[in-house]
Design an enzyme around this catalytic site. Sequence first.
Site, mmCIF file in Angstrom:
data_model
loop_
_atom_site.group_PDB
_atom_site.id
_atom_site.type_symbol
_atom_site.label_atom_id
_atom_site.label_comp_id
_atom_site.label_asym_id
_atom_site.label_seq_id
_atom_site.Cartn_x
_atom_site.Cartn_y
_atom_site.Cartn_z
ATOM 1 N N ARG A 235 -39.221 -15.600 -99.003
ATOM 2 C CA ARG A 235 -38.678 -15.144 -100.295
ATOM 3 C C ARG A 235 -39.143 -16.060 -101.423
ATOM 4 O O ARG A 235 -39.408 -15.603 -102.538
ATOM 5 C CB ARG A 235 -37.149 -15.072 -100.245
ATOM 6 N N LYS B 278 -35.941 -14.959 -107.262
ATOM 7 C CA LYS B 278 -34.866 -15.964 -107.308
ATOM 8 C C LYS B 278 -35.289 -17.045 -108.296
ATOM 9 O O LYS B 278 -35.811 -18.093 -107.911
ATOM 10 C CB LYS B 278 -34.612 -16.520 -105.905
ATOM 11 N N ARG C 158 -44.493 -27.544 -125.333
ATOM 12 C CA ARG C 158 -43.705 -26.308 -125.366
ATOM 13 C C ARG C 158 -44.494 -25.160 -125.997
ATOM 14 O O ARG C 158 -44.864 -25.215 -127.173
ATOM 15 C CB ARG C 158 -42.400 -26.516 -126.138
ATOM 16 N N TYR D 214 -36.304 -20.876 -107.008
ATOM 17 C CA TYR D 214 -35.573 -21.764 -106.110
ATOM 18 C C TYR D 214 -35.096 -21.029 -104.877
ATOM 19 O O TYR D 214 -35.147 -19.797 -104.804
ATOM 20 C CB TYR D 214 -34.386 -22.412 -106.833
ATOM 21 N N LEU E 197 -31.192 -9.245 -105.717
ATOM 22 C CA LEU E 197 -31.858 -10.207 -104.840
ATOM 23 C C LEU E 197 -31.665 -9.770 -103.389
ATOM 24 O O LEU E 197 -30.534 -9.478 -102.979
ATOM 25 C CB LEU E 197 -31.250 -11.597 -105.045
ATOM 26 N N GLU F 122 -25.107 -6.047 -107.225
ATOM 27 C CA GLU F 122 -24.737 -7.210 -106.388
ATOM 28 C C GLU F 122 -23.670 -8.004 -107.116
ATOM 29 O O GLU F 122 -23.110 -7.542 -108.103
ATOM 30 C CB GLU F 122 -25.981 -8.063 -106.103
ATOM 31 N N HIS G 114 -44.803 -20.702 -125.089
ATOM 32 C CA HIS G 114 -44.362 -19.694 -124.116
ATOM 33 C C HIS G 114 -45.447 -19.349 -123.092
ATOM 34 O O HIS G 114 -45.161 -19.152 -121.917
ATOM 35 C CB HIS G 114 -43.900 -18.415 -124.827
HETATM 36 N N1 PDD Z 1 -27.325 -17.458 -104.484
HETATM 37 N N2 PDD Z 1 -27.666 -12.446 -105.196
HETATM 38 C C1 PDD Z 1 -27.713 -13.474 -106.065
HETATM 39 C C2 PDD Z 1 -27.856 -13.180 -107.518
HETATM 40 C C3 PDD Z 1 -27.629 -14.796 -105.589
HETATM 41 O O1 PDD Z 1 -27.702 -15.824 -106.453
HETATM 42 C C4 PDD Z 1 -27.458 -15.021 -104.198
HETATM 43 C C5 PDD Z 1 -27.343 -16.394 -103.607
HETATM 44 C C6 PDD Z 1 -27.406 -13.911 -103.334
HETATM 45 C C7 PDD Z 1 -27.285 -14.074 -101.848
HETATM 46 O O2 PDD Z 1 -28.526 -14.464 -101.278
HETATM 47 P P1 PDD Z 1 -28.581 -15.326 -99.945
HETATM 48 O O3 PDD Z 1 -27.810 -14.596 -98.919
HETATM 49 O O4 PDD Z 1 -30.022 -15.372 -99.616
HETATM 50 O O5 PDD Z 1 -27.982 -16.673 -100.265
HETATM 51 C C8 PDD Z 1 -27.520 -12.647 -103.880
HETATM 52 C C9 PDD Z 1 -27.361 -18.835 -104.037
HETATM 53 C C10 PDD Z 1 -26.434 -19.143 -102.910
HETATM 54 C C11 PDD Z 1 -27.212 -19.761 -105.234
HETATM 55 O O6 PDD Z 1 -27.772 -19.404 -106.268
HETATM 56 O O7 PDD Z 1 -26.586 -20.812 -105.131
#
Ligand code: PDD
Length: 277
Positions: free
Chosen positions: A51, A146, A99, A32, A202, A178, A101
């Site tokens: 990304r 992501k 279902r 996503y 990320l 992070e 894996h």
């Molecule tokens: N998440 N690291 C993680 C684990 C994140 O889920 C996010 C953002 C970021 C920041 O990335 P960006 O600047 O590209 O938004 C870093 C979004 C906002 C979410 O999951 O809602």
Amino acid sequence: MSDVYLNGEFMPLEAARIPVLDRGFIFGDGVYEVVPVYGRRPLAWDRHWQRLEHSLAGIRLANPLTRAAADALIMRLIEEAETEDQSLYLQITRGVAPRDHGFPVLVNPTVLALSKPLSMPPASWLESGVNAVTHTDDRWYHCDLKTTALLANVLLRQQALDRGAVECLLLREGQVTEGAASNVVLVLDGVLVTPPRNHLMLAGITLALVLELAQRLGISCAERPISDAELRRAQEIWLTSSTREMLPVTCLDGHVVGNGLPGPVGKRLLAAYQELK
Ligand code: PDD
């Protein structure tokens, strides 16, 4: 008015339905993006698209959308949304299949996109800063993707909320990675320091924009491993994310950060970010 795009159709949110065997639901088998939209213009959409392609390649799922189709569908949602500033969500899963894996032989991905009003953090968070806590980063080794498999992040964020904080800063083998849903930048002895953008975190789009602004402003930056001890002696700690922009952390695990107020380096960058958006 259509709030949602689902598999080729626009519809109101209440009408959108996903079959129970969707692998996004069953396995969290999907990726996503969350794109901030200001004045009906998506910020850094190109980078979010890139990304998304990186994440799709990482889970070995062919992108069902062309760039032109993606542009058209997000622009329609953005145009039809109620508010000027929005948070645009785009998700692609490996679709519906019995279902199992292993990947299905025939993959028919599910594509979902929706827009909701961008709700900015309360002004007091920017004025006084927020509390954060630390926790072991117990996620997997593909944090550069992501993916919608976010249970670890969900549990970590809830740890923070349970402890009266807004974010949980993660430490893997003694080094900062992070936040549960944000990136982290520190000011250490006048230098803006961020952890290396590798498979352990990320690569945030907001972070990339902030680092570019820092360079433009002549703020010295370093992307290098950050130890637990360095985190605790940082003069400033800031969180970055698409939905919360930049947030100052002024209390970490119950200890005051710097002088207890949002610091000057981050404030300069936040002002520049406001200009940019
Ligand atoms: N998440 N690291 C993680 C684990 C994140 O889920 C996010 C953002 C970021 C920041 O990335 P960006 O600047 O590209 O938004 C870093 C979004 C906002 C979410 O999951 O809602």
